[in-house]
Design an enzyme around this catalytic site. Sequence first.
Site, PDB file in Angstrom:
ATOM      1  N   GLU A  34      64.267  48.425  37.236  1.00  0.00           N
ATOM      2  CA  GLU A  34      64.878  47.412  37.896  1.00  0.00           C
ATOM      3  C   GLU A  34      64.501  46.060  37.297  1.00  0.00           C
ATOM      4  OE1 GLU A  34      64.797  47.650  42.131  1.00  0.00           O
ATOM      5  OE2 GLU A  34      66.252  45.806  42.346  1.00  0.00           O
TER       6      GLU A  34
ATOM      7  N   ALA B 262      56.036  46.983  44.187  1.00  0.00           N
ATOM      8  CA  ALA B 262      56.047  48.446  44.074  1.00  0.00           C
ATOM      9  C   ALA B 262      58.030  48.515  43.834  1.00  0.00           C
ATOM     10  CB  ALA B 262      55.824  49.076  45.376  1.00  0.00           C
TER      11      ALA B 262
ATOM     12  N   ASN C 107      61.904  53.986  42.831  1.00  0.00           N
ATOM     13  CA  ASN C 107      62.549  54.977  42.072  1.00  0.00           C
ATOM     14  C   ASN C 107      62.843  56.201  42.962  1.00  0.00           C
ATOM     15  OD1 ASN C 107      61.885  53.273  39.761  1.00  0.00           O
ATOM     16  ND2 ASN C 107      59.834  53.862  40.399  1.00  0.00           N
TER      17      ASN C 107
ATOM     18  N   GLU D 132      59.457  50.608  50.469  1.00  0.00           N
ATOM     19  CA  GLU D 132      59.976  51.553  49.431  1.00  0.00           C
ATOM     20  C   GLU D 132      60.469  52.783  50.064  1.00  0.00           C
ATOM     21  OE1 GLU D 132      60.152  49.787  46.892  1.00  0.00           O
ATOM     22  OE2 GLU D 132      58.602  48.106  47.282  1.00  0.00           O
TER      23      GLU D 132
ATOM     24  N   HIS E  82      64.248  52.523  51.250  1.00  0.00           N
ATOM     25  CA  HIS E  82      65.069  52.121  50.098  1.00  0.00           C
ATOM     26  C   HIS E  82      65.903  53.714  49.872  1.00  0.00           C
ATOM     27  CE1 HIS E  82      65.256  48.105  49.027  1.00  0.00           C
ATOM     28  NE2 HIS E  82      63.799  48.010  48.417  1.00  0.00           N
TER      29      HIS E  82
HETATM   30  N1  B3K Z   1      63.245  46.624  44.077  1.00  0.00           N
HETATM   31  C1  B3K Z   1      62.065  46.277  43.743  1.00  0.00           C
HETATM   32  C2  B3K Z   1      61.897  45.153  42.966  1.00  0.00           C
HETATM   33  C3  B3K Z   1      62.349  44.871  41.416  1.00  0.00           C
HETATM   34  C4  B3K Z   1      62.068  43.689  41.066  1.00  0.00           C
HETATM   35  C5  B3K Z   1      62.695  43.762  39.709  1.00  0.00           C
HETATM   36  N2  B3K Z   1      62.408  42.462  39.009  1.00  0.00           N
HETATM   37  C6  B3K Z   1      60.903  46.550  44.689  1.00  0.00           C
HETATM   38  C7  B3K Z   1      61.302  46.329  46.092  1.00  0.00           C
HETATM   39  O1  B3K Z   1      61.854  45.268  46.507  1.00  0.00           O
HETATM   40  O2  B3K Z   1      61.271  47.284  46.878  1.00  0.00           O
HETATM   41 ZN    ZN Z   2      62.935  46.155  48.093  1.00  0.00          ZN
END
Ligand code: B3K
Ligand code: ZN
Length: 876
Positions: A122, A264, A267, A300, A303
């Site tokens: 990302e 973090a 994924n 995380e 998510h």
């Molecule tokens: N989604 C990632 C952040 C990615 C940053 C890319 N430059 C972590 C988070 O917000 O959970």
């Molecule tokens: Zn996030």
Amino acid sequence: PPTVRLEDYRPSDHLIDRVELDVRLDPHDTRVTATLALRPNPAGRAGAPLVLDGDDLTLLALELDGQAPAPDAVRADASGLTLHRPPQRPFTLRIETRLDPTANTRLMGLYRSNGVYCTQCEADGFRRITYFLDRPDVLSVYTTRIEAEREAAPVLLGNGNPVEAGTVPGTDRHYAVWHDPLPKPAYLFALVGGRLDRVAKPFTTMEGRAVEIAVYVEPGKADRAAYALDAVERSMAWDETAFGRAYDLDLFNVVAVSDFNMGAMENKGLNIFNDKYVLASPETATDGDYAAIEAIIAHEYFHNWSGNRVTCRDWFQLCLKEGLTVFRDQEFSSDMRSRAVHRIAEVRNLRARQFPEDAGPLAHPVRPKQYAEINNFYTATVYEKGAEIVRMLRTLIGETAFRAGMDRYFADNDGTAATVEDFLKAFEAVTGRDLSRFAEWYERPGTPRVAVSGSYDPAARTYRLAFRQTRPGAGADAPPLVIPIGLGLVGPDGPLDGPLAPPFAERVEDGVFVLETAEDAVTFENVAAEPVPSLFRAFSAPVRVESPLDDAARLTLLRHDPDSFNRWEAAQRIALGLMTAQVRDETAGDAGADDFVVALGAFLDAEALRDPAFAAQVLALPSEGDLADEIGTEIDPDAIFAARRDLRRRLGTGLRERLLSLREALAEPEGTPFSPDAAAAGRRALRNAALDLIAAADPEAGTALAQAQIAQATNMTDRLAGLAALALVPGEAREAALSAFAERYANEPLVLDKWFAIQAMIPEDGTVERIRRLQGHPAFANTNPNRVRSLVGSFSLANPTQFNRADGAGYALVAETVLALDGTNPQVAARLMTAFGPWRRLEPVRRAAAESALRRIAATPGLSRDVTDIGTRSLA
Ligand code: B3K
Ligand code: ZN
């Protein structure tokens, strides 16, 4: 750089249903073979060329349905692959690329951290692994075969579930195959290969699925992974009860690596973490670290539903997953810890990071309308203000409807790439309300202001509150925002809501009034005496309040408001008023300061032992940044520093005996085992807040206390607080303590980060030179983001007097670091550069110095897109 605009969104012309990856790991010569099952997208343009993204790729081979395509049918270079006339039916591309993970210093795509292979995709790192439709609305099912030398990488991890593993006959290599059954965008792809230790525990979901939770860390550090492992378990259980969301794979893996651009990454089934947010032991981690680990592990994990199962259509929708997931992790932490104290921490953070961003040149809507570099939009606005919008929505519609709306959102959008509109639609569906006006919050930058005035009519026993909202930079015809205002009335002896004849107001429901127009008013009936209004309870909206309260009214709230947030806020506002008066050279504040000291004394007598964590928050004065934000223009950081120092001294002098005896009363009896729980952390927080004030008033006594605390410390929180107190007192004792600390933790990079940071924050003239010296320390490396953030990041964000030195030496240091980093890691360089954001609000001498540093950066040839973008917007 080209600008990407939300209004230009169109669906991809092609889709990729399945991806098979074969990754043969090698330090310098990694081979990736991607087999992509493609087809034209019925929603795209028929006959369009296939344009795959690439970044820094070397193409070795290409086949279309098993054949080499004609040379004139393809164009490929490091930054993309175009098939001019792709088949108008499903087809297969086989692409072989070569990568050098060791040379990948940007830490995007596939790289090595301390010898461990890992990935970060990302927002757009997958295109550094293979050519792809690297956009979040292209969802594919992935099967990944990972192969490596067994000795170098005994652990091989991928997304999803493991399906096969074995050795490569006749070699010293082995492989593992992973299959992820759930379609996902490329940004959620990950793999890991390396020598890692593992801790694990089983979990059974509410749906009866047996899950193995595992945390992987550097060899020898398994005992420091236990807290993170338990935090995953708590997160899984909480998401089931709070949101009805169960985990969906057989494994949930977390891997900690030492070189990571941010905190973090979520994924699918394989979260990769900055080791700072996994590793914890009493000896190495502070209470703050434990809390951050719990929060980020949760974030995380959450998510998995808000981000992965329902992902984003395009990067403009970033807040859809980030704001929502921050809201979810905040709620989790509030349930695990003290809700009131956590809300205070959330608001401190919002005001420290988001308010200034929203008031400066990098301001943008929670859903931006355009970007040049998406990685620069992982901001406090998208995350934290995004979370506040979700919180306001819940306040508006109530908890039950909110939960129903969330269920509806997940049900309607599962397996898809959604938008902010889809999110709001779910809540409209369950409430029957029109949320289109509320949606304005996503579109407008800037922190709104709400001016409030109150008037009491003793004859009619009514109390009228009038509100007027404005938005910086918005014209008179700009649509007003929908602002939920948590409200209550407090009398001289407590809440004015006695059971017999409580005050009431027609349009205040469950303690909330909704301001939907530019101006409005509400009248409470049945008000027996002139009340003090408690406004924006629990910080019900991310606005600045122009309040009608004087300090006497605020002291009433500090004593009696049933809303803890507003008790804290009352003390903060009084302190802010006293300090800004000094900065503005109004000396009338003295008597006020004495009253404040007396009131805090009484507060401590009543509350300190009952709720030490909360008391610590009340004692911690607004930061220099809060003051700067309050003052707003012509900022002089030295004057701010002096005002804050003087008030701390006054409190330390006036409360000295109480603070000393509190420190005694709160000390853990000898032999008490360390616990990172909120109650124990709260006691430590108050003891250390007391130390700070005592030392501010009496550096000698403070030094002695700090030295004793360091000598007796059984945990990093107390040791570091001792060191932080010493760091503010120039002299031999400080230097000796710093050297002893460095020696003790010579082999602990994460602890040395704290040592770097403490020195970077010393508010004295020698600090710039000290930092330059530390940049040459053997433990410092510009290639490691944690080191850079602790030394130069702490300096630029948490040492206002020295970063903003009038001679520009602080700006020069940061500008040089930005330039030195840009070639190796542009994302971290750009993030560091955002510290210049408030430059226009400085007094003229510093403003000129900051501007010239910014211009020096911007004029340097060959800058990355990341730094160019921050430079352009900062100077616009
Ligand atoms: N989604 C990632 C952040 C990615 C940053 C890319 N430059 C972590 C988070 O917000 O959970
Ligand atoms: Zn996030």
